[in-house]
Scaffold this active site. Structure first.
Site: not given
Length: 332
Positions: A42-43, A93, A172, A186, A190
């Site tokens: 997805s995305g 995973d 990132s 978060y 990144k």
């Protein structure tokens, strides 16, 4: 003073000209190439897979949800440019067990050939105030966003070195260039990708392997929609200072930069400015890129300070409004 500045620029240009043969990679040819995309169901990951497939690549999609993978496979196959192309799906995973990741990538290479380009796009986000975020969330995000990129990269790097070719992409975020309110769990994950990418690029460059770090802005994806449900007010207001990009647009930019071997990949004017401001000691892949960083750094720092001031103002106003509201509740 002007003479010294001019002399410095001339010397810098000459230096870059001398080393340019060492820093300008040959573009990777995607037709027939094997591209692995983690987080590809997805995305941005899905859109990157589609973009590569449109250019004739063979695709291995890696994600946890097998049903989503199969749905995405069907969607991608609509864009085939020849009947030889294959989309392989692997449910795993990538952040838990290195040996398992290594084994599934070996299987993928046995079926579709050595990996020419690896796109590490698996990731997740949690927003909230530092003291409100559960401690295990910090551990989980570091595992998914950082180790979830380390493991696949570690699994393919030896073969890439043997072949003297390859591309590795780390997706990132602009939150990996600039720490913002609500992203204490978060952003560090990144930021970590940038350090990994710089160190790895220095190791693998002699083998004609090039690393790209992509810094997408807020992008219209299912993950972004889910994240927006729990964003603190301050984070929402800061995010609203820039527009939301489409995943297809972001994917096109990332694939183009990866093919060219560019170390930095950014989208839009804000992304360009941030890449200049945070360039530091990162590699450059052209004389033009180096000159842009030298010339634009000062003026962009001024603009950046304006943005930081406005963000601090947003946080301060929200705090005052919250305290005022709490005070009013106590008096009732």
């Amino acid at each position: 003073m002007l003479f010294l500045a001019a002399a410095f620029i001339v010397a810098f240009v000459l230096l870059l000209y001398m080393v340019s043969p060492l820093i300008s990679p040959k573009p990777l040819k995607l037709p027939g190439a094997h591209v692995v995309v983690t987080g590809g169901s997805s995305g941005i990951g899905k859109c990157i897979a589609i973009e590569c497939y449109k250019q004739g690549a063979f695709i291995t999609l890696i994600a946890r949800d097998e049903n989503k993978l199969l749905q995405t496979k069907k969607e991608i196959e609509k864009y085939s440019v020849n009947d030889k192309q294959v989309v392989l799906c692997i449910s795993v995973d990538v952040s838990k067990d290195y040996e398992q990741v290594e084994n599934v990538l070996k299987q993928a290479q046995e079926k579709l050939g050595p990996v020419d380009m690896l796109v590490n796009c698996a990731g997740t986000s949690v927003t909230g105030k530092f003291e409100d975020i559960e401690v295990n969330c910090f551990e989980r995000l570091m595992a998914v966003n950082y180790l979830g990129s380390v493991y696949p990269s570690r699994a393919v790097i030896a073969t890439m070195k043997e072949r003297r070719m390859g591309r590795i992409v780390f997706v990132s975020s602009q939150a990996g260039q600039l720490g913002l309110f609500g992203y204490t769990a978060y952003s560090p994950t990144k930021f970590a990708l940038r350090g990994l990418a710089e160190a790895l690029q220095m190791e693998v460059k002699p083998y004609n392997i090039y690393v790209t770090v992509a810094y997408p802005p807020d992008t219209d994806t299912p993950g972004f929609a889910e994240e927006s449900k729990t964003k603190p007010l301050e984070t929402k207001l800061i995010s609203e200072t820039s527009s939301v990009c489409q995943a297809e647009q972001v994917a096109r930019v990332i694939v183009k930069d990866a093919i060219q071997g560019n170390f930095n990949s950014s989208v839009g004017s804000d992304g360009y400015m941030l890449s200049i401001l945070t360039s530091g000691m990162s590699p450059v892949t052209s004389i033009t890129e180096g000159l842009q960083q030298v010339v634009c750094m000062g003026i962009f720092r001024i603009v950046g300070l304006f943005y930081l001031g406005s963000f601090d103002s947003i946080v301060r106003r929200c705090m005052m409004q919250r305290e005022k509201s709490e005070s009013a509740d106590k008096t009732e």
